[in-house]
Structure formats: structure tokens, C-alpha cells
Design an enzyme around this catalytic site. Structure first.
Site, mmCIF file in Angstrom:
data_model
loop_
_atom_site.group_PDB
_atom_site.id
_atom_site.type_symbol
_atom_site.label_atom_id
_atom_site.label_comp_id
_atom_site.label_asym_id
_atom_site.label_seq_id
_atom_site.Cartn_x
_atom_site.Cartn_y
_atom_site.Cartn_z
ATOM 1 N N GLY A 212 52.488 52.145 85.267
ATOM 2 C CA GLY A 212 50.835 52.392 85.283
ATOM 3 C C GLY A 212 50.850 54.023 85.715
ATOM 4 O O GLY A 212 51.455 54.694 85.184
ATOM 5 N N SER B 209 58.805 53.156 83.483
ATOM 6 C CA SER B 209 57.767 54.206 83.540
ATOM 7 C C SER B 209 57.490 54.467 84.599
ATOM 8 O O SER B 209 58.394 55.602 85.172
ATOM 9 C CB SER B 209 56.557 53.341 82.944
ATOM 10 O OG SER B 209 55.596 54.240 82.364
ATOM 11 N N ALA B 210 56.237 54.514 85.469
ATOM 12 C CA ALA B 210 56.034 55.149 86.450
ATOM 13 C C ALA B 210 57.095 55.071 87.693
ATOM 14 O O ALA B 210 57.446 55.811 88.485
ATOM 15 C CB ALA B 210 54.604 54.639 87.122
ATOM 16 N N HIS C 164 58.905 57.581 78.335
ATOM 17 C CA HIS C 164 58.134 57.531 77.192
ATOM 18 C C HIS C 164 58.104 58.966 76.361
ATOM 19 O O HIS C 164 56.902 59.437 75.779
ATOM 20 C CB HIS C 164 56.341 57.271 77.536
ATOM 21 C CG HIS C 164 56.195 56.101 78.296
ATOM 22 N ND1 HIS C 164 56.248 54.875 77.716
ATOM 23 C CD2 HIS C 164 55.940 56.029 79.550
ATOM 24 C CE1 HIS C 164 55.799 53.947 78.687
ATOM 25 N NE2 HIS C 164 55.824 54.924 79.776
ATOM 26 N N GLU D 138 60.916 55.407 73.990
ATOM 27 C CA GLU D 138 60.695 54.093 74.016
ATOM 28 C C GLU D 138 61.851 53.107 73.831
ATOM 29 O O GLU D 138 62.442 53.260 72.603
ATOM 30 C CB GLU D 138 59.536 53.598 73.080
ATOM 31 C CG GLU D 138 58.257 54.382 73.358
ATOM 32 C CD GLU D 138 57.590 54.041 74.656
ATOM 33 O OE1 GLU D 138 56.828 53.273 74.891
ATOM 34 O OE2 GLU D 138 58.095 54.516 75.722
#
Length: 242
Positions: free
Chosen positions: A86, A118-119, A155, A190
Site C-alpha cells: 500500500g 511492496s510497502a 515494483h 514484478e
């Protein structure tokens, strides 16, 4: 430490964590009680339900740290922790407010399996400085968990030679970071992740990673590459190139 750092949790055309499910379930202890940290998104309940739906069929019990009165108690009762993706700034601000920044850091350094996406992968690095995210809130500091001594860019996107967009590419932004900081940056495309087990770190997943270091061309690292040397990095922040 025992870390699984995913570039992404959702892959085009596939369900949540589906692209890495075998790796995730092999990483987590059997029948694990997983503490999930949903603070990178605003709707904590819906986010936790999504993780639960993905992992509970594999026998993993998922509890959001927000679901009890004390997030630290939920963490202390867990067999592993997962910090989801997020907005990295919103996530880090919440980690500071709840005391989870120090608690998760200490637990992971003590051997609690840590999974990020991700985060959540950004949190494993020393600082937020290589996040792709907009600073929608201002955390007390950019200092994250520092579970690894180098930066990670989830990413990671390669420059598109056919694009007419004139904004900075990801490679240009990371080059700018290295002009001001002497710290390696591992770009995870990814479907790619970093696995850390004690003194060993390995690039895994569907694509090569891309390593950026000051004064050298970016290096392609095929899946299976041993990058354990990065674990002995001595980061130098606010150290402009001369």
C-alpha cells in the site's frame, strides 16, 4: 534472520499472493499464527480479510494487529509477521504510532519469520528514500526497520524506449539517489522476491533483479543469484558523490 521480501502481492490475472503461494506457505511455519499488519491501506478489516482468504486454506491462521486492543500483544502471540503493501508513508507512520516499528524490528532480528510485500518490503530496508510512493502523510522519520543494510525498490520498472513520457524513469530516480547516498539498491521486478536466511540472501522468482550501486552500471541478477555480499553493506546516507 528469516525474511521473505516480495516485490508484489498481486500479479496481473492472478489472485492475491497466488503467484508466490508455494513460496509463502513453505516460508511460514506449519499451521502458523500469522500477525498481519494492514496499515498501508485505509480499510484494515477488508485488507485483513483478503489475506485471510488467501492463506487460511493452506492452514495459516491470520490475525490483523488492529483486531485486538494491543497490536504489540498480537505480534507477541504470533509465529510470523506479514506487512502488506500500500502506501509506505502511511504504513511507516502507523508503525511509529503503535510502537510496532521497534517491536517488529526486534522480533525479526530475534528470528521471527518476517514477510513483506511492496510497502512491507520497503520497511525491511534502512530508509524510505527509495520508495515509489507519494508522501500522503509525514511519518516522524524516514527510518524504517533496517533488517537489511541496503535499499530495495519493489515494483521496479525498466525504461520503455517506445514511451513518449518525459518524466524520470525508475532508473533515473535511483541514479539520483546514488548521487546523494552511497547505498546499493536492489530493484525487484514484478513476480520477484528476495529470500534471506541468516547470512545468505538469494534473488528468487520469475524475473531477474537489477542492482544499482554508485559508480557502476546497473547489474542484472538472474533468479537464483546469491547476493549475500549485500548483507555486509555499510550504508552511507547523505554522502554526495564528488
Amino acid at each position: 534472520m528469516n525474511l521473505l521480501l516480495l516485490s508484489n502481492s498481486t500479479q496481473h490475472g492472478r489472485g492475491y499472493l497466488e503467484h508466490a503461494l508455494e513460496t509463502v506457505t513453505a516460508f511460514l511455519p506449519a499451521a502458523a499464527r500469522l500477525a498481519f499488519v494492514p496499515y498501508a491501506l485505509a480499510d484494515h478489516d477488508t485488507y485483513t480479510a483478503r489475506v485471510r482468504a488467501a492463506l487460511e486454506p493452506s492452514g495459516i491462521g491470520v490475525r490483523g494487529v488492529h483486531e485486538g486492543r494491543d497490536p504489540l500483544a498480537v505480534l507477541a502471540d504470533a509465529d510470523a509477521v506479514f506487512i502488506g503493501g500500500g502506501n509506505s508513508f502511511r504504513l511507516l507512520d502507523a508503525l511509529y504510532r503503535t510502537g510496532l516499528r521497534e517491536a517488529v524490528r526486534d522480533a525479526a532480528r530475534g528470528g521471527l519469520p518476517y514477510m513483506g510485500a511492496s510497502a512491507g518490503t520497503n520497511m525491511a530496508a534502512p530508509t524510505l528514500r527509495t520508495s515509489n510512493d507519494m508522501p500522503i502523510v509525514q511519518p516522524p522519520s524516514f527510518d524504517t526497520l533496517g533488517l537489511v543494510p541496503f535499499q530495495i525498490n519493489p515494483h521496479y520498472l525498466d525504461p520503455d524506449p517506445a514511451s513518449t513520457h518525459k518524466g524520470e524513469t525508475r532508473e533515473e530516480r535511483l541514479t539520483e539517489f546514488l548521487e546523494e547516498n552511497d547505498v546499493p539498491v536492489l530493484g525487484l521486478r514484478e513476480g520477484t522476491w528476495l529470500r534471506v536466511q541468516g547470512d545468505t540472501a538469494t534473488v528468487e522468482g520469475a524475473h531477474p533483479a537489477r542492482l544499482f550501486t554508485r559508480g557502476a552500471p546497473p547489474q542484472e541478477l538472474a533468479a537464483g543469484s546469491d547476493v549475500s555480499r549485500l548483507l555486509v553493506t555499510e550504508p552511507r546516507f547523505d554522502s554526495p558523490a564528488r
